[in-house]
Write an enzyme that holds these catalytic residues in place. Structure first.
Site, short mmCIF file in Angstrom:
data_model
loop_
_atom_site.label_atom_id
_atom_site.label_comp_id
_atom_site.label_asym_id
_atom_site.label_seq_id
_atom_site.Cartn_x
_atom_site.Cartn_y
_atom_site.Cartn_z
N ASP A 153 40.30 20.87 0.60
CA ASP A 153 39.94 22.14 1.36
C ASP A 153 39.15 21.50 2.68
OD1 ASP A 153 38.38 24.63 1.73
OD2 ASP A 153 36.46 23.89 1.75
N ILE A 191 40.78 32.66 3.86
CA ILE A 191 41.10 32.53 2.02
C ILE A 191 40.76 31.53 1.36
CG2 ILE A 191 42.72 29.98 1.50
CD1 ILE A 191 44.51 32.26 1.99
N ASP A 192 40.10 30.72 1.99
CA ASP A 192 38.54 30.87 1.67
C ASP A 192 37.38 31.38 0.29
OD1 ASP A 192 37.76 31.05 3.29
OD2 ASP A 192 36.03 29.98 3.78
N TYR A 248 39.79 44.80 0.17
CA TYR A 248 39.21 44.90 1.86
C TYR A 248 40.10 45.96 2.98
CZ TYR A 248 36.69 41.33 5.20
OH TYR A 248 35.84 41.39 5.76
N ASP A 268 28.54 31.87 -0.08
CA ASP A 268 28.80 30.46 0.19
C ASP A 268 27.90 29.77 1.41
OD1 ASP A 268 30.09 27.61 0.78
OD2 ASP A 268 31.80 28.90 1.62
N ILE A 280 36.00 17.66 5.04
CA ILE A 280 36.77 17.56 4.23
C ILE A 280 35.98 17.35 3.07
CG2 ILE A 280 39.19 17.12 3.15
CD1 ILE A 280 39.92 16.88 6.93
N GLY A 292 37.38 22.71 5.94
CA GLY A 292 36.98 23.47 6.55
C GLY A 292 36.02 23.39 7.83
#
Length: 244
Positions: free
Chosen positions: A6, A95-96, A87, A117, A12, A8
């Protein structure tokens, strides 16, 4: 075996999975990425897939360099997801956030889900019991709140996160800690209360880099798992390859 990565906004994170079991977890900086992945591939020669989710600016070409050694998959909006995306602007949904919604859908079937999150930004994502992704909210995370107070005022210091002892700060430093941390806690509890008032049979999932820091301060009962995004990335990929 599957290596999930992932990318971010600030760091990472990666994890190795044997089917649905997390074998090892990694956190590293961008400049360490090539060396870290090389070391992981040496340690786990049975790795078959590298699955990447990115909201950062790292070039895909970096990961494609490993294609001779394992299959590389970038999670995109075109993948199969286990929810109906309601949405209004589906292609702008991060994507996260989609991966987190997929993980919540797969791991907690038949429930209303709120995924929070707590990272660079705090995102709230709602998936109902019928597996409809409804949307949510985005607000600044803890680090951004501290930085904005320092960057957009003349004299307020730049602090790092610290749990306040009270909601009344008797110094400037303590007042900042109270405003940032308690303010975010009250925000999260407020979103949870609104969600609980609207839905029954629900699960609240808290994840992200600040999840453990915030979890003990919340008055609401939550399921806290700082690795939920990586677990969801693994689950989403396995769902994708089984539903192509």
């Amino acid at each position: 075996m599957i290596l999930t990565v992932d990318i971010g906004n600030t760091r990472i994170k990666g994890a190795v999975f044997e089917q649905y079991t997390l074998v090892e977890f990694f956190v590293f900086e961008v400049e360490e990425l090539q060396k870290k992945i090389e070391n992981i591939l040496k340690k786990y020669p049975k790795l078959k897939y590298l699955v990447v989710s990115s909201v950062g600016n790292l070039e895909k070409a970096f990961f494609l360099a490993f294609e001779s050694r394992l299959k590389v998959h970038f999670v995109t909006h075109n993948d199969a997801f286990p929810f109906e995306n309601k949405y209004a602007t589906p292609k702008t949904l991060g994507i996260d956030r989609m991966v987190l919604a997929a993980g919540a859908t797969l791991q907690f079937p038949g429930q209303n889900r709120l995924v929070i999150d707590a990272g660079t930004c705090v995102t709230y994502d709602c998936i109902d019991a019928k597996d409809n992704y409804l949307g949510g909210a985005i607000s600044p995370g803890i680090r951004l709140r501290y930085e904005s107070l320092h960057n957009y005022t003349a004299k307020l210091p730049l602090l790092t996160k610290e749990l306040p002892n009270d909601f009344i700060g008797d110094s400037t430093v303590k007042a900042i800690h109270s405003g940032v941390v308690n303010g975010l806690v009250y925000e999260i509890d407020g979103f949870i209360d609104e969600f609980k008032a609207k839905y029954s049979k629900f699960i609240i999932i808290l994840t992200g880099g600040d999840a453990d820091f915030l979890a003990m301060r919340l008055k609401n009962t939550i399921f806290a798992n700082s690795n939920f995004l990586l677990e969801s990335l693994n689950q989403t990929f396995q769902y994708t390859i089984n539903n192509d």
